[in-house]
Write a protein that holds these residues in place. Structure first.
Motif, PDB file in Angstrom:
ATOM      1  N   UNK A 143       9.614  -2.696  11.087  1.00 30.74           N
ATOM      2  CA  UNK A 143       9.619  -1.255  11.370  1.00 30.74           C
ATOM      3  C   UNK A 143       9.471  -0.983  12.866  1.00 30.74           C
ATOM      4  N   UNK A 197       6.683  -9.089   4.355  1.00 28.93           N
ATOM      5  CA  UNK A 197       5.637  -9.077   5.378  1.00 28.93           C
ATOM      6  C   UNK A 197       5.536 -10.397   6.170  1.00 28.93           C
ATOM      7  N   UNK A 214       4.531 -17.242   8.264  1.00 28.19           N
ATOM      8  CA  UNK A 214       4.189 -17.023   6.855  1.00 28.19           C
ATOM      9  C   UNK A 214       5.038 -15.885   6.319  1.00 28.19           C
ATOM     10  N   UNK A 232       2.606  -2.429  15.120  1.00 30.33           N
ATOM     11  CA  UNK A 232       2.908  -3.811  15.536  1.00 30.33           C
ATOM     12  C   UNK A 232       2.726  -4.781  14.381  1.00 30.33           C
ATOM     13  N   UNK A 233       1.980  -4.329  13.378  1.00 26.25           N
ATOM     14  CA  UNK A 233       1.720  -5.195  12.222  1.00 26.25           C
ATOM     15  C   UNK A 233       2.953  -5.338  11.332  1.00 26.25           C
ATOM     16  N   UNK A 236       4.690 -12.861   9.082  1.00 28.52           N
ATOM     17  CA  UNK A 236       3.803 -12.866  10.238  1.00 28.52           C
ATOM     18  C   UNK A 236       3.505 -14.299  10.644  1.00 28.52           C
ATOM     19  N   UNK A 237       3.136 -14.431  11.915  1.00 25.99           N
ATOM     20  CA  UNK A 237       2.838 -15.769  12.421  1.00 25.99           C
ATOM     21  C   UNK A 237       1.329 -15.960  12.395  1.00 25.99           C
ATOM     22  N   UNK A 276       7.295  -4.664   3.307  1.00 19.28           N
ATOM     23  CA  UNK A 276       5.950  -4.879   2.752  1.00 19.28           C
ATOM     24  C   UNK A 276       5.963  -6.012   1.727  1.00 19.28           C
ATOM     25  N   UNK A 295       0.809  -1.224   0.000  1.00 17.76           N
ATOM     26  CA  UNK A 295       0.000   0.000   0.000  1.00 17.76           C
ATOM     27  C   UNK A 295       0.846   1.279   0.000  1.00 17.76           C
TER      28      UNK A 295
END
Lengths: 228, 406
Positions: free
Chosen positions: B207, B349, B357, B202-203, B351-352, B346, B57
């Motif tokens: 960063x 990216x 993933x 946090x996402x 994430x768990x 990005x 984005x």
């Protein structure tokens, strides 16, 4: 017979200050009926493969301890939603029932909330999508101006006095349970309070109001791919 | 008598040629500014109908915006060496360039604003941020701090111009210092908040953290010094004493800021190594993966190590070409490092979600964003050139028209 009668079976007819959802993973067969229902109800841009809810297909572990899991995903309707706090114009709002919604007129499309959502539950509903929606839905389009879109538990579109999202109404296997978290006797409350429904990534501290029950897979389901 | 006449004629011809040259530069600048704005707007319109890059984005527009914002604010910090800490150079050389430095900060921030405005989907609803201000939003505060920063820079520049002709201003004790301190406060506020725009998410684990504001400040000082040295050099390239001073001064700034920047960068990478499983994959790709040639080649060797060597040479020998080359390389490296910092997390990216993933999206900016980006780059020197022509920025130069113009 009133229009809402067919949905009375869900018993979500009274207003509530905290709506919640539980997904029983073992009862999801990956038929995508919920995705189709949501797409039609909320006119999500399926032409771009963007959904308010979708079902992910996982293969966990190694043979012979492997298993296939269908995992429905949607906005987690967090108690402390990061998307709400980062929105610069107040377009993201928490309305009755603790539901996080987006005021499309106030949204300027900076997409800070898209970046901030740890669950990837938001996407941009573009000018092109609105044009496309008009082709499919004619004058019945519900999205008027470009904005960031997300699941709202069908806040705007559910039939009057039912408070039950389209995905829940459609789920063939009864995998999705929706109800009031304030009512200690509701199924969602019981699943939440007894710890059967678990929060995904609780370390984020967002307090998801959408939780998962791994049910009969408990014991067989191994989180780290085969090793306890 | 004859010789006198010839001399006067020569001076007149020279003055006229100078004026014609200035008019030509002004006309070209205005045309380029209009072209830049037109390109930006066309790019924005194109971006509305182009296929969206949903996986990233914040794309090239945000990279460009961050780059220009850091350069503008960093230039302001460099200016504070004169305006707050009172360093005027061995023979007062800094007095000759300080107004150019302030104008550089102000003109550069417009490129950042152009990109950030056109980068949002509904730029004409931008005022909603101020109308429905949400206190918890970093972007809302960004708008507030940028307004404050821009306003303070305008006040500082106008003060410096007006004080040449208004004796009243000279009599107000500490006014210049008070304005300079407010500019520095605005600058630090912008930096800190910009760091937290990214660092509070946090996402985005790559960063997330408090270090980004510090990293941005060091990066900004390097970029700000490099940018303003380049632009001021173009205006002052005939003054040999000033060139020697600038070579030494800017080389000194690079030699101070680059090692501190490197220290932060090392710290960030070491922290990532010990951090969550969602952080390291990004830095692993940067250090050893597909992004490694860009990181080691452009960001580290071309963008930092060679500039250090050139700055040492520029400082010792007062060499203009060494300082200028260092500035160009710092800008290239600085831009690429912002690109990696913003785009790579990005693209990957991590994430768990039951298991770890990692997406592998390969970003290429859409045509609309590229046009906006080129527009901002055209606006940057054009606006600076126009300002240098219409504002009295020379030492002791008094405004002649409408209080602030030449």
């Amino acid at each position: 017979m009133s229009q809402s009668t067919p949905y009375q079976g869900f018993k979500n007819t009274e207003p509530c200050s905290r709506w919640g959802m539980v997904i029983k993973v073992d009862q999801c067969m990956g038929c995508d009926a919920c995705v189709a229902a949501c797409t039609l109800e909320n006119q999500t841009p399926f032409w771009n493969e963007l959904w308010r809810t979708h079902v992910e297909d996982y293969e966990l572990g190694d043979y012979p301890n492997s298993q296939r899991v269908f995992l429905p995903r949607l906005c987690m309707q967090c108690e402390n939603p990061p998307c709400y706090y980062v929105c610069p114009t107040g377009a993201t709002q928490i309305v009755d029932g603790g539901i996080v919604v987006v005021d499309e007129y106030k949204c300027i499309g900076c997409q800070y909330c898209v970046e901030a959502c740890p669950f990837g539950a938001r996407y941009m509903y573009t000018y092109e999508d609105i044009q496309k929606a008009k082709e499919y839905y004619g004058n019945n389009t519900i999205h008027v101006v470009p904005h960031v879109d997300k699941c709202t538990f069908c806040y705007d579109t559910a039939p009057d006095n039912t408070y039950t999202p389209a995905c829940v109404r459609t789920c063939v296997g009864g995998a999705r349970v929706f109800g009031c978290l304030d009512d200690p006797n509701s199924e969602v409350s019981i699943l939440f309070n007894t710890g059967q429904a678990v929060e995904i990534n609780p370390e984020l501290g967002v307090g998801s109001k959408v939780r998962y029950v791994f049910g009969r897979q408990q014991g067989r389901y191994v989180k780290n791919g085969g090793e306890e | 008598m004859e010789g006198n006449k010839v001399g006067m004629l020569k001076t007149e011809v020279k003055n006229r040629m100078n004026t014609e040259k200035k008019v030509a530069v002004a006309v070209i600048s205005i045309v380029l500014i209009l072209l830049a704005l037109g390109m930006g707007y066309y790019g924005y319109r194109l971006d509305l109908i182009e296929e969206q890059v949903f996986d990233v984005p914040w794309g090239l527009d945000v990279v460009g915006y961050t780059f220009f914002a850091l350069m503008a604010t960093g230039s302001s910090i460099v200016n504070s060496v004169y305006t707050i800490f009172g360093y005027k150079g061995p023979n007062g050389e800094y007095k000759k360039i300080i107004k150019y430095g302030v104008w550089f900060s102000l003109s550069t921030i417009f490129s950042a604003w152009l990109l950030v405005l056109l980068g949002i989907y509904k730029p004409f609803d931008f005022y909603y941020i101020l109308l429905f201000f949400r206190m918890s939003s970093r972007i809302a505060w960004m708008a507030a701090f940028y307004s404050f920063f821009g306003l303070m820079l305008v006040i500082e520049l106008f003060y410096m111009i007006l004080v040449e002709s208004w004796d009243l201003l000279k009599k107000i004790k500490y006014l210049e210092l008070a304005i300079a301190i407010l500019v520095l406060i605005a600058t630090i506020a912008v930096h800190s908040n910009l760091g937290e725009v990214f660092g509070s998410l946090i996402s985005m684990p790559a960063w997330y953290g408090p270090w980004l504001a510090l990293y941005f400040i060091m990066s900004a000082i390097m970029l700000g010094a490099a940018g303003q040295s380049l632009f001021i050099y173009v205006v002052k390239h005939k003054d040999n004493n000033l060139k020697a001073f600038m070579s030494r001064y800017y080389s000194e700034v690079y030699l101070i800021s680059i090692p501190v920047y490197l220290m932060y960068l090392t710290w960030i990478i070491v922290s990532a190594w010990y951090s969550r499983e969602t952080v390291w994959p990004v830095y692993q790709t940067l250090l050893f993966g597909s992004e490694a040639p860009i990181f080691w080649g452009i960001e580290i060797v071309i963008g930092l190590f060679i500039p250090v060597a050139l700055a040492v040479y520029g400082y010792m020998k007062k060499s203009s070409w060494a300082a200028i080359t260092a500035a160009v390389l710092l800008i290239i490296g600085g831009f690429m490092s912002k690109y990696s910092l913003i785009i790579l997390p990005q693209e990957l990216r991590p994430y768990v979600w039951l298991t770890l993933q990692i997406s592998h999206y390969s970003y290429f900016p859409p045509t609309g964003l590229i046009m906006m980006f080129i527009g901002a780059w055209i606006l940057w020197p054009s606006l600076y050139a126009l300002g240098a022509l219409i504002f009295p920025l020379e030492e002791g130069e008094k405004p002649k028209h409408l209080w602030i113009f030449k």
